[in-house]
Design an enzyme around this catalytic site. Sequence first.
Site, PDB file in Angstrom:
ATOM      1  N   ASP A 472       0.830  -1.202   0.000  1.00 23.69           N
ATOM      2  CA  ASP A 472       0.000   0.000   0.000  1.00 23.69           C
ATOM      3  C   ASP A 472       0.869   1.257   0.000  1.00 23.69           C
ATOM      4  O   ASP A 472       2.071   1.217   0.286  1.00 23.69           O
ATOM      5  CB  ASP A 472      -0.896  -0.027   1.254  1.00 23.69           C
ATOM      6  CG  ASP A 472      -2.215   0.694   1.042  1.00 23.69           C
ATOM      7  OD1 ASP A 472      -2.292   1.551   0.153  1.00 23.69           O
ATOM      8  OD2 ASP A 472      -3.168   0.399   1.798  1.00 23.69           O
ATOM      9  N   ASP A 542     -11.039   1.757  -3.134  1.00 22.21           N
ATOM     10  CA  ASP A 542     -11.588   1.363  -1.838  1.00 22.21           C
ATOM     11  C   ASP A 542     -13.109   1.266  -1.907  1.00 22.21           C
ATOM     12  O   ASP A 542     -13.745   0.773  -0.976  1.00 22.21           O
ATOM     13  CB  ASP A 542     -11.198   2.383  -0.756  1.00 22.21           C
ATOM     14  CG  ASP A 542      -9.776   2.157  -0.269  1.00 22.21           C
ATOM     15  OD1 ASP A 542      -9.251   1.047  -0.478  1.00 22.21           O
ATOM     16  OD2 ASP A 542      -9.189   3.088   0.320  1.00 22.21           O
TER      17      ASP A 542
HETATM   18  C1  GLA Z   1      -5.738   1.873   2.021  1.00 19.98           C
HETATM   19  C2  GLA Z   1      -6.218   0.695   1.213  1.00 19.98           C
HETATM   20  C3  GLA Z   1      -7.226  -0.096   2.003  1.00 19.98           C
HETATM   21  C4  GLA Z   1      -6.631  -0.537   3.320  1.00 19.98           C
HETATM   22  C5  GLA Z   1      -6.130   0.674   4.084  1.00 19.98           C
HETATM   23  C6  GLA Z   1      -5.382   0.259   5.324  1.00 19.98           C
HETATM   24  O1  GLA Z   1      -6.723   2.838   2.147  1.00 19.98           O
HETATM   25  O2  GLA Z   1      -6.744   1.097  -0.014  1.00 19.98           O
HETATM   26  O3  GLA Z   1      -7.658  -1.212   1.260  1.00 19.98           O
HETATM   27  O4  GLA Z   1      -5.593  -1.437   3.075  1.00 19.98           O
HETATM   28  O5  GLA Z   1      -5.264   1.462   3.291  1.00 19.98           O
HETATM   29  O6  GLA Z   1      -4.918   1.332   6.037  1.00 19.98           O
END
Ligand code: GLA
Length: 722
Positions: A472, A542
């Site tokens: 990430d 997301d």
């Molecule tokens: C990002 C990702 C999510 C999750 C969060 C965790 O926003 O897109 O899927 O992994 O970080 O903090």
Amino acid sequence: MISFEKEKKIFKLDTPNTSYVMSVYADMYLGNLYYGGKIDDADVCYMYRQGSEQIINEGEKSGFMNGFPFEFPTAGMVNSQETCMDIRNSRGQNGIELVYKSHEIYKGKKALKGLPASFGDSCDSIDITLTNERLGIDVVLTYTAFNDVDIITRSVKVINNSSENINITKMLSAALTLDYQEGMKIIDLKGCWSRERHIVYENLHYGSFVNESLRGESGHQTQPFVAVATGNITQTTGEVYAMHFIYSGNFLGKIQINEQDSLRMVMGIHPDTFEWKLEAGDSFQAPEVVLNYSSEGIGQMSRNFHDFYRNHLIRSKYLHEERPVLVNNWEATYFDFTSDKLVDIAREASKRGIEMLVMDDGWFGERNSDDGSLGDWFVNEDKIKGGLKKLSDDVHSLGLKFGIWVEPEMISPKSELYKKHPDWAMQTHHSIPVQARKQLNLDLTNPAVVDYIKNCLKDIMEQATIEYMKWDMNKSLSDYGSEYLPADRQGEVAHRYVLALYEIQEYLVSSYPDLLLENCSSGGARFDPGMLYYSPQIWCSDDMDPVERLSIIEGTALLYPFSTIGAHVSKNTNDILGRTTNMADRAIMALLGTYGYELDITKLTDEEKEAIPDQIKTHKRVEDLVREGDYYRLESYNENHLFDAVEIVSKDKDKVMVVMMQVLCTPCIRDRRIKLQGLNPDYIYVVNGQKLHGSTLMNAGIIVPRPRGDYKATLLEIEKAD
Ligand code: GLA
């Protein structure tokens, strides 16, 4: 195929259905003569509108320079159109004239050192060297024409053969000069967090259109892509010229029309955050641009990109393999979990046919919220009792694979790492570094930081059996300064950051070739071709709401095959929008990507739990089609605001699926008629028990019953009759 006509120095690059022609004008300048549908003649020098004698009148050169379709336009040459390159010489002067020096044609394609790039055997390449003898600078333009797909790639290398240092102050990778035609449109992808890559068409006009990122990554808002299309553009008709950049940092894409109706498109590293000191004897390699021309509308452009990325960019062994059906705990628990909770989820998941548990953010340091611990990559034993190995063993003993989340490029001011190395954060002396999500970017230009990250990744990978990693990146770059680099190299921070990111991911995937890597950046902010070179799939957004996803999927699939698009079934009431939908409908929508779940499976109703095995069975029935097939867009909710229809056809045209989503059920709408595309007109297909020719399905279409209710998904599976 690439041919060379010696007398007029004409270079002709052919792909199955396109040609690209350049020549050396007046024994000096490399110009573009043609790019478009395949032509049989190489000598199209009449395309130059500069007179036939091929003599440049020195006393009237400026008019020539302004109108000439330079293949690689450079600054300082009285050019009214956008340029690709500029330098500053040792006297502090800018501008560079480049003339033809030599060329070399060869089979196949060379790798680009330190950069992701396409590859393949079924292609031919040419290096054309341009030079400025006074400066002692050579610029090598590399082109590759692919024999199995209508794609041409370009990249550029600058070599300093002189005894003095220069500074490269602008280095774009490609330019295309075309004729502007009335009614032409720009195809753009715009967005924000949770709303990535929405397709937007804009009218072209005199002046410039800019598509850029200065966030240090491709971003939610933009995509390193520019395209122009003729006015009659549809999914199946019209011409489109596109450029897509194999790069994951700041980029500039520009489309510009001048007073002579000449259209110039350029793409490359963004000059605002780029300067490079090129020492005597050194070279600089700029990343690769993918050129895609389709005369059969947007649909063919998308299929060209999909085939190209599947066959010539993604290296992972998982590219052509079925990926494990996963359950990720992010939306199930956020930071509030323990290993017991994860094992509970895994236990329930194993009973329902799910194949992998992914532990998301919150397992390390003192990370119970997003306010700290990034950089402290040691397990939090209060939450993960017995450590990573114990958890991974427990999950494996339930018959599931185990995956883990990391965010290696970051440092939290509240962390052990920051206490030890505050200078490791990207920063400048004159400003307080800008935080996002209470975190800062690590200075990847510092080799000690790169080593630290590699060691942390190694340590994670070697303390447990880990089959999947979600990488990430939740803060885009700011404060482009390094405590490590000297003053005369601070302009290199943004690009060096990306090079170091590539170096670390290369280390990871080459050290652990069995690891399934998924890139992610705060949802879908790092969906770019550069990252695909390292990970066969990327988290798309997301936002897992099935309606919001329609436009995100349409925009993402404009360029990327479904095999790369991370897609999960999340909870009934979406956490971002608050919209409630049925799990069955969401499960159909999640078929368009790498399939998984992101919810607390232990909290589902019995009915929902019992439905999961069948949902997985459906996924498994169509997953090879989704992974390998050809994409056709039948209807777009983004355009009609009512419903959406996506079709995927297997390469042999035997198997077909259509995913439809009715967003709004309105009383006056009858059952929908859908006309399929891309079938074999002579094949007989079985549709809902009826046998019909491909010609009938494509011309007359089929009737799909209108579901009652909003947000209703339908899956149609169609097969060739025996
Ligand atoms: C990002 C990702 C999510 C999750 C969060 C965790 O926003 O897109 O899927 O992994 O970080 O903090």
